[in-house]
Structure formats: structure tokens, C-alpha cells
Enzyme design. Sequence first.
Site, PDB file in Angstrom:
ATOM      1  N   ASP A 104     -25.019  68.552 -58.851  1.00 29.66           N
ATOM      2  CA  ASP A 104     -25.846  67.641 -59.635  1.00 29.66           C
ATOM      3  C   ASP A 104     -27.066  67.177 -58.855  1.00 29.66           C
ATOM      4  O   ASP A 104     -27.175  67.408 -57.645  1.00 29.66           O
ATOM      5  CB  ASP A 104     -25.025  66.409 -60.039  1.00 29.66           C
ATOM      6  CG  ASP A 104     -23.885  66.739 -60.977  1.00 29.66           C
ATOM      7  OD1 ASP A 104     -24.027  67.709 -61.747  1.00 29.66           O
ATOM      8  OD2 ASP A 104     -22.856  66.036 -60.940  1.00 29.66           O
ATOM      9  N   TYR A 108     -15.519  69.747 -51.363  1.00 30.30           N
ATOM     10  CA  TYR A 108     -16.538  68.698 -51.330  1.00 30.30           C
ATOM     11  C   TYR A 108     -16.154  67.646 -50.304  1.00 30.30           C
ATOM     12  O   TYR A 108     -14.968  67.413 -50.046  1.00 30.30           O
ATOM     13  CB  TYR A 108     -16.653  68.012 -52.691  1.00 30.30           C
ATOM     14  CG  TYR A 108     -17.490  68.746 -53.710  1.00 30.30           C
ATOM     15  CD1 TYR A 108     -18.860  68.524 -53.808  1.00 30.30           C
ATOM     16  CD2 TYR A 108     -16.895  69.660 -54.583  1.00 30.30           C
ATOM     17  CE1 TYR A 108     -19.623  69.187 -54.756  1.00 30.30           C
ATOM     18  CE2 TYR A 108     -17.652  70.332 -55.530  1.00 30.30           C
ATOM     19  CZ  TYR A 108     -19.015  70.088 -55.609  1.00 30.30           C
ATOM     20  OH  TYR A 108     -19.772  70.751 -56.545  1.00 30.30           O
ATOM     21  N   ARG A 133     -22.355  74.868 -59.319  1.00 30.20           N
ATOM     22  CA  ARG A 133     -23.565  74.070 -59.494  1.00 30.20           C
ATOM     23  C   ARG A 133     -23.346  72.635 -59.004  1.00 30.20           C
ATOM     24  O   ARG A 133     -22.286  72.058 -59.202  1.00 30.20           O
ATOM     25  CB  ARG A 133     -23.981  74.055 -60.968  1.00 30.20           C
ATOM     26  CG  ARG A 133     -24.421  75.425 -61.485  1.00 30.20           C
ATOM     27  CD  ARG A 133     -24.843  75.349 -62.941  1.00 30.20           C
ATOM     28  NE  ARG A 133     -23.717  74.994 -63.798  1.00 30.20           N
ATOM     29  CZ  ARG A 133     -23.801  74.884 -65.134  1.00 30.20           C
ATOM     30  NH1 ARG A 133     -24.963  75.066 -65.725  1.00 30.20           N
ATOM     31  NH2 ARG A 133     -22.740  74.578 -65.836  1.00 30.20           N
ATOM     32  N   ARG A 179     -17.219  62.342 -57.733  1.00 31.44           N
ATOM     33  CA  ARG A 179     -17.858  61.031 -57.712  1.00 31.44           C
ATOM     34  C   ARG A 179     -17.066  60.000 -58.521  1.00 31.44           C
ATOM     35  O   ARG A 179     -17.023  58.815 -58.160  1.00 31.44           O
ATOM     36  CB  ARG A 179     -19.298  61.146 -58.224  1.00 31.44           C
ATOM     37  CG  ARG A 179     -20.207  61.920 -57.273  1.00 31.44           C
ATOM     38  CD  ARG A 179     -21.511  62.322 -57.927  1.00 31.44           C
ATOM     39  NE  ARG A 179     -22.262  61.154 -58.354  1.00 31.44           N
ATOM     40  CZ  ARG A 179     -23.361  61.236 -59.119  1.00 31.44           C
ATOM     41  NH1 ARG A 179     -23.804  62.419 -59.544  1.00 31.44           N
ATOM     42  NH2 ARG A 179     -24.008  60.137 -59.447  1.00 31.44           N
TER      43      ARG A 179
END
Length: 255
Positions: A51, A109, A49, A196
Site C-alpha cells: 500500500d 512483513y 502489492r 496494519r
Amino acid sequence: MRIALGIEYDGTDFSGWQRLSHRPSVQGALEKALSSVAAQPVEVTCAGRTDAGVHGRCQVVHFDTEVQRDPRGWVLGTCANLPTAVAVLWAMPVADAFHARFSARSRRYCYRILNRPVRAALDARYVTWERQPLDAERMHEAAQVLRGEHDFTAFRAIACQAAHARREVLAVSVRREDEQVSIEIEANAFLHHMVRNIVGSLLPIGRGEREPGWLAQLLAGRNREVAGPTAPASGLTFIGPRYEPHWGLPAAVTA
């Protein structure tokens, strides 16, 4: 029959991947489009998932159906019913044992930073802007401490619901190409806001405000309150999962 799909999306206008009853989500849009093609309700399971505001280069999902459609029909029919910010890249039947989440051996990522004095116009939805000069080599040096299995509590969101904070980072790199600095991380799995929060702690190192060893101190200290702030969502893209070759998936998601 179990079908796997590769999904690309611009997450800017969505409240994340997960289906929500009162806000737009990528999962909700995809399931609505698939249900139109199948003429019956379809629910999907994803590899990981994302964000609100985070993008997807090749998210992988699977779903079960008794409806007979060829792969081209699933791709074109679903795309025709999706908003322009979401597209199905490919579709293929897979073994019943395949699971988009649990069969993935790793996830990747990429965080992109536009590093120049002037803000972005064309790429504003897909990068984070940093006006102060960044030393990418210094950031890369600091980031290598993340490799291996560690407790990533220092980079875990307070709202994270994972059972524990131990994750294994398989590879991490920071590199510059002209005005863009890219941070790529591959791990077996990620915590909520993990990438992040790592980026938010690498930025002071790149600006020269902290020494490269600071990241090692944060990792060992396991204290989220003293680590850097959470970097904006706009710069983050889920490149996709990796699967073992025996599943027969496209090369982009095969280890």
C-alpha cells in the site's frame, strides 16, 4: 527469457506498489527504468502489492524479454534510471515456470514501533511512534492465537477485493530491542491492511487497555468494526516472499 529481480524501496513518497496513471508508484518507476535499459516496454509481476507508504526490503518481480543483458547490466542499468528511493538488489534468469506471485510459498512483513516519550527524527519515515509504554511479551502472547488457518475478516479492510478472508499465518512474533518493538508475521498470503489492522489491535493490549484474550475474541467474532484501528503505513515493511530452493533464488528469499 524470464528474469527475476529483487527490489528494495522506501514507500513514503509512492502511492503504493501498483502502477497508476496519475500518481507515482513503485511499479511505474521500475517499469520505466527497465524499459530504458531494454529499449522497449517492460511490464513486471510482483510477489505481493504493498500500500501507499509501505516499504519493501526485498520485493521480488519477474518479467519476460527477448533483450540480452547480463545480470549486472540489469541491476546497474536499472538503478541508474530509478529514483533514489528504489534500488534493484539482484537480477537473475529463471525458469519459464517461475512466477513471482504464484511460486511464492509465503510472504513476510515486519512492523516497527518506536516506543519512547519523544517522537522519531532520524527514523521517522520507517517507524510508528507510540509514546505510552508497551508490554511486548503481552503482545506476543496475544498474537499466538493468529497462527494457523483462520478467517481474518476482523482484520480485513472494507475495500479488500480478495475472494475470501481465509489465510494461514505460519509464524508471528513480537519482541522488544531497547526502544523499538517489532512485530513480524509470515503467512501464505495477506489481506488488504491485514498486518496494519492486527497491529492496531495489538497496541491496546500492549498498553494494558485490553487483555491478551481480546485478540482471540476479535478473530472469532469476524467483525472489523469492533477491532482496533488501522496502524499507520510508515512502520510497515514487506520483508519479502519465500520460495522453494529449486528455483535457485538468493538465500534471502528462499525457504
